[in-house]
Design a protein around this motif. Structure first.
Motif, PDB file in Angstrom:
ATOM      1  N   GLY A  30       2.635   3.506  -7.165  1.00 22.13           N
ATOM      2  CA  GLY A  30       1.288   3.550  -7.716  1.00 22.13           C
ATOM      3  C   GLY A  30       0.575   2.227  -7.538  1.00 22.13           C
ATOM      4  O   GLY A  30       1.201   1.193  -7.293  1.00 22.13           O
ATOM      5  N   SER A  31      -0.743   2.261  -7.656  1.00 24.36           N
ATOM      6  CA  SER A  31      -1.543   1.036  -7.572  1.00 24.36           C
ATOM      7  C   SER A  31      -2.810   1.203  -8.386  1.00 24.36           C
ATOM      8  O   SER A  31      -3.323   2.319  -8.558  1.00 24.36           O
ATOM      9  N   ALA A  32      -3.291   0.084  -8.901  1.00 24.42           N
ATOM     10  CA  ALA A  32      -4.536   0.057  -9.663  1.00 24.42           C
ATOM     11  C   ALA A  32      -5.286  -1.208  -9.298  1.00 24.42           C
ATOM     12  O   ALA A  32      -4.708  -2.297  -9.262  1.00 24.42           O
TER      13      ALA A  32
ATOM     14  N   ALA B 243      -2.693  -4.403  -8.919  1.00 21.36           N
ATOM     15  CA  ALA B 243      -1.239  -4.354  -9.032  1.00 21.36           C
ATOM     16  C   ALA B 243      -0.769  -3.099  -8.316  1.00 21.36           C
ATOM     17  O   ALA B 243      -1.458  -2.077  -8.316  1.00 21.36           O
ATOM     18  N   GLY B 244       0.410  -3.186  -7.700  1.00 20.41           N
ATOM     19  CA  GLY B 244       0.895  -2.024  -6.976  1.00 20.41           C
ATOM     20  C   GLY B 244       2.375  -2.123  -6.652  1.00 20.41           C
ATOM     21  O   GLY B 244       2.962  -3.205  -6.663  1.00 20.41           O
TER      22      GLY B 244
ATOM     23  N   ASN C  46       3.785  -5.908  -6.737  1.00 22.97           N
ATOM     24  CA  ASN C  46       2.814  -6.932  -6.342  1.00 22.97           C
ATOM     25  C   ASN C  46       1.674  -7.012  -7.348  1.00 22.97           C
ATOM     26  O   ASN C  46       1.189  -5.992  -7.855  1.00 22.97           O
ATOM     27  N   VAL C  47       1.256  -8.232  -7.648  1.00 21.38           N
ATOM     28  CA  VAL C  47       0.044  -8.462  -8.442  1.00 21.38           C
ATOM     29  C   VAL C  47      -0.789  -9.510  -7.710  1.00 21.38           C
ATOM     30  O   VAL C  47      -0.250 -10.410  -7.059  1.00 21.38           O
TER      31      VAL C  47
ATOM     32  N   ALA D  40       0.837  -1.200   0.000  1.00 20.52           N
ATOM     33  CA  ALA D  40       0.000   0.000   0.000  1.00 20.52           C
ATOM     34  C   ALA D  40       0.871   1.249   0.000  1.00 20.52           C
ATOM     35  O   ALA D  40       0.525   2.252   0.616  1.00 20.52           O
ATOM     36  N   GLY D  41       2.012   1.175  -0.676  1.00 24.71           N
ATOM     37  CA  GLY D  41       2.914   2.316  -0.717  1.00 24.71           C
ATOM     38  C   GLY D  41       2.298   3.533  -1.372  1.00 24.71           C
ATOM     39  O   GLY D  41       2.616   4.665  -1.014  1.00 24.71           O
ATOM     40  N   ALA D  42       1.396   3.348  -2.337  1.00 27.57           N
ATOM     41  CA  ALA D  42       0.779   4.466  -3.033  1.00 27.57           C
ATOM     42  C   ALA D  42      -0.179   5.235  -2.144  1.00 27.57           C
ATOM     43  O   ALA D  42      -0.574   6.355  -2.481  1.00 27.57           O
TER      44      ALA D  42
END
Length: 605
Positions: free
Chosen positions: A380-382, A398-399, A426-427, A141-143
């Motif tokens: 970033g993450s999506a 992914a992030g 990560n995915v 959860a860096g984003a």
């Protein structure tokens, strides 16, 4: 656990295992009210809209568990393994999806807690009796949170006052001469709300080190803690809130034959918050937080103090089914660990976008951190969720994330100032089915970490015994299966984690992490009694990075029961490790045998 090198003590992160709470938040039966969660995006949102892999543990679950400490609650959560060097007061570590303990970002009422000496939170010093709710977010959860959240985030919340006046008190005794006492009150009157709690616990403990080179005595602990939460609704649009938690833990450990030492751990967490709801669509939150983690050993001399300060300004804009967030954040870290007296800061800007409509959910986050030592780092993450029937939902995400080296890793005798941040990609994919009281969930993930910091051989640091280095790579991959079903008045639940945490450079399994672990539980009501049974299991693990020392697998059976015994009074009883299983979570460290705990609680309605 500590390793003495040249008369300097290094607090080494221990590891361990235990199983899991049997259901993901998304796989639990739908609540009657729309339960909200804040950890996934730092914004309150209905649980049904969350794409991330989240578990919620409320106060009722904590009380029914009869757990001895926070670690004993978390070890039942899917995807979590634990390590503890003895009883509840001993050094404790948490592994989310097999990731290092320092890769879990921990917050208490929004206040970040961490150690710049060992890395990661001091779990043994966080008092379970004062916790009202826990949210566990699995996955980087860096984003959203910046540095530290490579494996996930755990948010801990104390009680908030509600209308009226609600006092409570509890007392309990157990095996190893364990005694617990907690009391407090909460309420609200007009524009004010308040909550206060105090707790004390102590135990003679058991002999945590059974080897001939250590004292054959009991290694007990004693802890005191308190929390205060005050709120004031200035007007319809503005609210002020202050939170404070303090905890002192004193625990014993063996330091050789005839040598007993004490761990003295102090934790302080203060938060000041202002919330403004300017319009139905626009809100602002400003937070100033401060925490102190002080760890000392006596009579052997060691002292380290970490001070963290944070400033966060976040705006939220809602436009129909869309939610836009924009945040500015500053973190300040400082470590005193003689001769170290160093600090650093990180400034960040974070943007978020969420969309929820009919069957579709989208969550996008982007963050840029500028570290005073390392320069810029962008994460970033999506994530996307699609409900293709009322019962079935699929998710994909992914992030990226990172963790800056601790100040100890850079400036101690074993430190290297040129260390760079550890980073991850990560995915994951998820599939969940839920209908009434029945649910099934499956999440598969792969998290690769580069520039992993390990303690290696002699290098550029001052110590001839070894130095920290960025030479390692790791991969945490696996799948978590959860299920819940109610039949004949019995609630059944289970979780199974199958994982492969490994060192990519050597191909070896990471120490003290099992390839399989899980739980199976059942609870029912018989008359006025609430009865529960829980089986926990873990496969074998290796105690060392070379995979030469094996820790055997184990299984445990725990029983619990509670019933009202008078108006406003409840009796709770629990037996852990019913079969008196002997097992190890770390080599040469004993674990508790069959343990009984009985307590009563007074809570007027």
């Amino acid at each position: 656990m500590k390793i003495c090198i040249s008369n300097l003590r290094l607090a080494v992160l221990p590891l361990a295992l235990t199983p899991a709470f049997p259901a993901f938040a998304q796989t639990q039966p739908a609540p009657q009210l729309r339960e909200t969660v804040v950890t996934a995006t730092r914004t309150a949102q209905p649980l049904s809209d969350v794409v991330a892999d989240v578990t919620i543990i409320d106060r009722q679950k904590i009380e029914r568990s009869g757990a001895a400490g926070l670690a004993d609650v978390l070890k039942r959560v899917p995807g979590i393994e634990m390590s503890r060097n003895g009883g509840p007061g001993a050094t404790t570590s948490v592994f989310l999806r097999g990731a290092e303990s320092r890769f879990t970002a921990v917050y208490i009422d929004g206040v970040r807690v961490d150690s710049q000496a060992t890395g990661g939170a001091a779990w043994e010093s966080i008092p379970l009796a004062l916790i009202d709710r826990i949210e566990v977010l699995r996955g980087p959860a860096g984003a959203v949170y910046g540095s530290d959240a490579l494996g996930g985030v755990i948010q801990i919340f104390t009680k908030r006052g509600e209308q009226g006046f609600a006092p409570f008190a509890g007392v309990g005794v157990g095996t190893y001469n364990t005694r617990k006492l907690d009391a407090g009150f909460s309420g609200a009157s007009g524009a004010f709300d308040y909550a206060l709690g105090v707790a004390h616990e102590q135990s003679d403990g058991f002999n945590a080190r059974t080897v001939p080179t250590q004292n054959p005595d009991r290694d007990g602990y004693r802890g005191q803690s308190a929390n205060l939460r005050l709120g004031f609704q200035v007007n319809r649009a503005n609210r002020l809130e202050a939170t404070y938690l303090t905890s002192d833990m004193d625990s014993a450990y063996d330091n050789g034959l005839g040598k007993d030492d004490r761990n003295l751990h102090e934790l302080r967490a203060l938060g000041l918050n202002w919330q403004a709801q300017w319009t139905d669509a626009w809100s602002t939150r400003l937070s100033v937080t401060d925490s102190t983690d002080r760890y000392e050993t006596r009579p052997s001399p060691y002292l380290t103090t970490t001070r963290l300060r944070g400033y966060t300004l976040q705006n939220e804009f809602r436009l129909g089914a869309q939610l836009f967030t924009a945040a500015l954040e500053r973190k300040e870290d400082h470590l005193e660990n003689a001769p170290i007296d160093q600090g650093r800061s990180q400034n960040a800007v974070a943007l978020g976008y969420g969309f929820t409509e009919k069957n579709h959910t989208v969550q996008l986050n982007l963050r840029h951190d500028k570290d005073s030592e390392f320069g810029g780092k962008t994460t970033g993450s999506a994530a996307y969720g699609y409900a293709f029937t009322p019962e079935w939902r699929a998710t994909a995400s992914a992030g990226t994330a990172f963790r800056a080296p601790t100040l100890y890793q850079r400036f101690s005798e074993y430190g290297v100032p040129t260390l760079v941040p550890e980073s991850s990609r990560n995915v994951e994919l998820g599939l969940r089915w839920s209908q009434g009281a029945s649910s099934v969930g499956l999440v598969a993930y792969r998290n690769k970490v580069n520039n992993l910091i390990t303690f290696a051989g002699a290098g550029t640091c001052a110590s001839p015994f070894g130095c920290y280095s960025n030479t390692a790579r790791a991969q945490y991959s696996g799948a978590t299966l959860t299920a819940a079903h109610a039949v004949g008045g019995v609630n059944l639940a289970a979780s199974l984690d199958v994982q492969k945490p490994r060192d990519l450079a050597t191909g070896k399994s990471l120490a003290r992490r099992a390839k399989q672990h899980g739980t199976l539980s059942a609870d029912t009501r018989v008359g006025s009694w609430q009865l529960g049974a829980e089986a926990q299991f873990s496969g074998r693990r290796f105690d060392d990075a070379a995979n030469t020392r094996v820790l055997s697998g184990y299984s445990l059976l725990n029983l619990s029961a509670s019933t009202p015994i008078a108006r406003d009074w409840t009796l709770l009883a629990r037996v852990d490790n019913l079969a008196d299983k002997q097992y190890e979570l770390a080599r040469t460290y004993a674990t508790a045998g069959r343990s009984l705990y009985v307590g009563v609680k007074w809570a007027p309605l």
